[in-house]
Design an enzyme around this catalytic site. Structure first.
Site, PDB file in Angstrom:
ATOM      1  N   ASP A  28       0.874  -1.177   0.000  1.00  0.00           N
ATOM      2  CA  ASP A  28       0.000   0.000   0.000  1.00  0.00           C
ATOM      3  C   ASP A  28       0.912   1.228   0.000  1.00  0.00           C
ATOM      4  OD1 ASP A  28      -1.727   2.179   0.857  1.00  0.00           O
ATOM      5  OD2 ASP A  28      -3.131   0.658   1.559  1.00  0.00           O
ATOM      6  N   ILE A  29       0.681   2.162  -0.908  1.00  0.00           N
ATOM      7  CA  ILE A  29       1.555   3.338  -0.995  1.00  0.00           C
ATOM      8  C   ILE A  29       1.263   4.362   0.102  1.00  0.00           C
ATOM      9  CG2 ILE A  29       2.052   3.074  -3.456  1.00  0.00           C
ATOM     10  CD1 ILE A  29       0.029   5.376  -3.969  1.00  0.00           C
ATOM     11  N   HIS A  92     -10.319  -6.843  -2.089  1.00  0.00           N
ATOM     12  CA  HIS A  92      -8.948  -6.867  -1.586  1.00  0.00           C
ATOM     13  C   HIS A  92      -8.950  -7.020  -0.073  1.00  0.00           C
ATOM     14  CE1 HIS A  92     -10.165  -2.613  -1.502  1.00  0.00           C
ATOM     15  NE2 HIS A  92      -9.270  -2.413  -0.552  1.00  0.00           N
ATOM     16  N   HIS A  94      -6.304  -6.290   3.385  1.00  0.00           N
ATOM     17  CA  HIS A  94      -5.129  -5.586   3.884  1.00  0.00           C
ATOM     18  C   HIS A  94      -4.423  -6.498   4.873  1.00  0.00           C
ATOM     19  CE1 HIS A  94      -6.577  -1.521   2.547  1.00  0.00           C
ATOM     20  NE2 HIS A  94      -7.755  -2.111   2.694  1.00  0.00           N
TER      21      HIS A  94
END
Length: 129
Positions: A28-29, A92, A94
């Protein structure tokens, strides 16, 4: 086409952690914690629970070694898993190194990480994968 599909296709650069024929994992950016990794199916489905039973279970099996690598790479009690799915209409999960439940609080500020920081985190996780 979602931003995640563009990442899978290589149209948008990412810091890839793992990939197979069905799934893709990348950093994750704007991480909640250093090591925050996204795991996505390559099929474009909005809601995680709209995936078939096989696909859903295979996603967790794909994520497991990544979670274990995150636990080894970062000082944490465990790798937490979170499913929210509101920001990007592509299923998605995390994976986040956590020491408390608050470490999974997505209302916290998520600063954008530099490419140098992300490269360092990528290398740390890959060393343990």
């Amino acid at each position: 086409m979602t931003i995640f599909s563009k990442i899978i296709a290589g149209q948008i650069p990412s810091f890839k952690i793992a990939e197979n024929e069905k799934f893709f994992a990348f950093l994750d950016i704007s991480p909640l914690r250093e090591g925050h990794t996204l795991v996505i199916p390559k099929t474009e489905v909005d809601n995680l629970f709209d995936l078939s039973d096989d696909y859903l279970s295979e996603l967790l099996v794909f994520a497991r070694p990544i979670a274990k690598a995150i636990e080894k790479a970062f000082h944490c009690n465990r790798c937490g898993i979170e499913v929210i799915g509101l920001d990007v209409p592509h299923a998605h999960v995390h994976l986040i190194p956590i020491n408390s439940a608050n470490d999974l609080n997505f209302t916290q500020h998520k600063p954008k990480a530099s490419d140098e920081q992300l490269k360092k985190v990528q290398e740390l996780i890959l060393q343990h994968l």
